[in-house]
Enzyme design. Structure first.
Site, PDB file in Angstrom:
ATOM      1  CG  HIS A  36      41.605  37.903  43.476  1.00  0.00           C
ATOM      2  ND1 HIS A  36      42.521  38.905  43.223  1.00  0.00           N
ATOM      3  CD2 HIS A  36      42.261  36.741  43.239  1.00  0.00           C
ATOM      4  CE1 HIS A  36      43.672  38.371  42.832  1.00  0.00           C
ATOM      5  NE2 HIS A  36      43.547  37.051  42.835  1.00  0.00           N
ATOM      6  CG  ASP A  37      41.783  42.458  43.197  1.00  0.00           C
ATOM      7  OD1 ASP A  37      42.459  43.346  42.699  1.00  0.00           O
ATOM      8  OD2 ASP A  37      41.946  41.246  42.923  1.00  0.00           O
TER       9      ASP A  37
END
Length: 519
Positions: free
Chosen positions: A302-303
């Site tokens: 993620h991110d």
């Protein structure tokens, strides 16, 4: 691959590259020229130059250096570490878990008092040393090579925990978990969320029920090789199962820790809330693992995680969502030679502005949604994937431009082999400031086969542009032959004339795009 997917693949090999057209071969041909063929509606069909479409087969990362021997060579056995027990409060590595009344209350209840944790500091410690240095009510050996932790364990910055051909059970009842703020090595071992009352793994029951977890913070190194990790994680921040995560923004501004790194190789991950999750990590290697029967996702970087290698994994049986997903600016990464199948939604997903990624040579089949899905993720290359017998589309692009699809096989999928479309997300619960999007789609499709898909081999709505070259379309599901969908269906005669009969490259553009080019 088995069942219908294998049958379709066999049929393709027998058929070779013979295309079946929607009109009889003796029908008159549509006119062709290097100029615009027609301007009906808003799109033009033209013959495209071939040279710009040439692309050498991409070079994949060399995986030979990511091995058990290389992991063992990284372990420093000296100096010896210290082991202490102290309160969880006012500890940087634990603020995420005691910073609010609700989370602190979890450990007050489970420990029946002000919560404490075990801290490893200053150097190297293994499980046998932990058992020697800690009271048995906190940490004990319950059988040869089997250890039970009844407090959280924190590997402090500058320290190393080594789990070597042993089993570590983390007590669910007592609120145990494992935090790596230094270096963690798990070799040939088992890490298990443990339900003491049942004398068994803490198998999933409900989303909010605490289960032990493993979290490695910013600046850390985590190595898991030839091991099994099972029954970890629940639906709370940083507690998803196996997490490698930079500190939260406020903490990161103060601590200035580097991005976390690690290798997960040749291991098995079972019954985790997320089989793998990372946040703002770099150079993570996820190689040769099995992810099965995990709850929300199998593999979920993620991110702003960068330069990841996700290769040679087998991901199946994900119960709620996707097998493999990278989401929110996960860039410059490689996803190749994986098998992703029998997942509740898609097999592989690129999501929320994840760009400059290579998805190559994967087998993606029998998933309950799409095979490979791109949501709002432009500038990616899909090469040589085999996407077979998925319930919806084989390859689906939404609000994504400059997607290059080379030498892929999409066969026997429930809807289109390849489908591109736009969607206005403004009225959804999406945070547009955090996850902006443009309702635009474009693709280049070169080589490969589209065979036996349920509704159409290829469909695209409202594209900025489409280029097609050397695309074999086989085994149409309709008795009338190939039937393209979307704007391609409206111009099917001209497209197939150039693509199949003349074996030329085809470009489909909006009229306004052609006008802009001529200005």
């Amino acid at each position: 691959m088995n069942g219908r997917g294998a049958t379709l693949l066999t049929a393709l090999l027998l058929l070779g590259s013979t295309a079946v057209l929607a009109r009889p071969p003796d029908a008159p041909l549509a006119p062709s020229t290097t100029q615009e063929l027609s301007a009906a509606k808003t799109y033009t069909v033209t013959r495209a130059p071939i040279e710009p479409l040439h692309l050498d087969k991409p070079k994949l990362p060399d995986l030979s250096g990511y091995s058990a021997a290389a992991v063992r060579a990284k372990i420093e056995h000296s100096p010896a570490g210290r082991v202490t027990v102290r309160r969880m409060l006012r500890q940087d590595a634990l603020k995420e878990f005691v910073g609010g009344n609700n989370r602190l209350a979890e450990w007050v209840r489970r420990q029946r008092g002000m919560p404490q944790a075990v801290f490893i500091e200053g150097g190297y410690v293994n499980l046998a040393e932990l058992a020697q240095k800690l009271p048995k009510q906190y940490f004990s050996q319950t059988a040869k090579g089997v250890y039970l932790a009844r407090l959280p364990i924190v590997v402090a910055q500058g320290a190393t925990l080594h789990i070597d051909r042993q089993t570590l059970r983390l007590s669910q009842e007592r609120g145990a978990f494992l935090i790596n703020d230094g270096k963690l090595f798990i070799e040939g071992s088992q890490l298990i969320g443990w339900r003491e009352a049942a004398n068994a793994a803490a198998s999933f029951r409900t989303a909010k029920e605490f289960r032990p977890f493993l979290l490695s913070w910013g600046g850390t190194e985590t190595y898991i090789v030839n091991s099994t990790v099972t029954s970890l994680g629940y639906d709370e921040s940083k507690s998803y199962g196996l997490n490698i995560s930079q500190y939260s923004p406020d903490m990161h501004m103060r601590m200035r820790r580097a991005a976390p790194r690690g290798w997960l190789i040749d291991s098995e991950f079972v019954d985790l809330w997320y089989g793998f999750y990372c946040y703002e990590a770099q150079d993570i290697v996820v190689k040769g693992n099995t992810y099965r029967d995990n709850l929300i996702y199998g593999i979920d970087p993620h991110d702003r995680s960068q330069r990841l290698i996700i290769a040679g994994n087998r991901v199946h049986g994900t119960k709620k969502k996707h097998g493999i997903i990278v989401s929110r600016e996960v860039n410059d990464s490689w996803i190749f030679n994986n098998q992703s199948y029998d997942n509740q939604l898609s097999g592989i997903v690129l999501d929320r502005n994840s760009s400059n990624n290579l998805v190559a040579d994967n087998e993606v089949y029998q998933n309950r949604a799409d095979g490979i899905t791109l949501y709002e993720s432009s500038n990616n290359l899909l090469w040589g994937n085999r996407v077979v017998d998925n319930a919806r589309h084989g390859i689906r692009l939404r609000n994504s431009v400059n997607i290059r699809l080379y030498e892929n096989l999409a066969a026997g999928n429930g809807l289109s082999g390849i489908y591109g479309h736009t969607k206005d997300l403004s009225d959804t619960d999406r945070d547009i400031a955090l996850d902006p999007f443009d309702a635009k789609v474009s693709m280049i499709v070169v080589g490969g086969k589209l065979a036996g898909n349920g509704s159409s081999p290829l469909a695209i709505d409202s594209p900025l542009s489409v280029e097609l070259y050397r695309v074999d379309m086989l085994m149409p599901s309709k008795t009338s032959g190939i039937s393209l969908s979307g704007i391609l269906g409206e111009r099917q005669e001209e497209i197939l004339d150039l693509l199949v009969r003349q074996q030329k490259a085809v470009r489909i553009d909006p009229v306004e795009s052609q006008a802009e080019l001529q200005q």
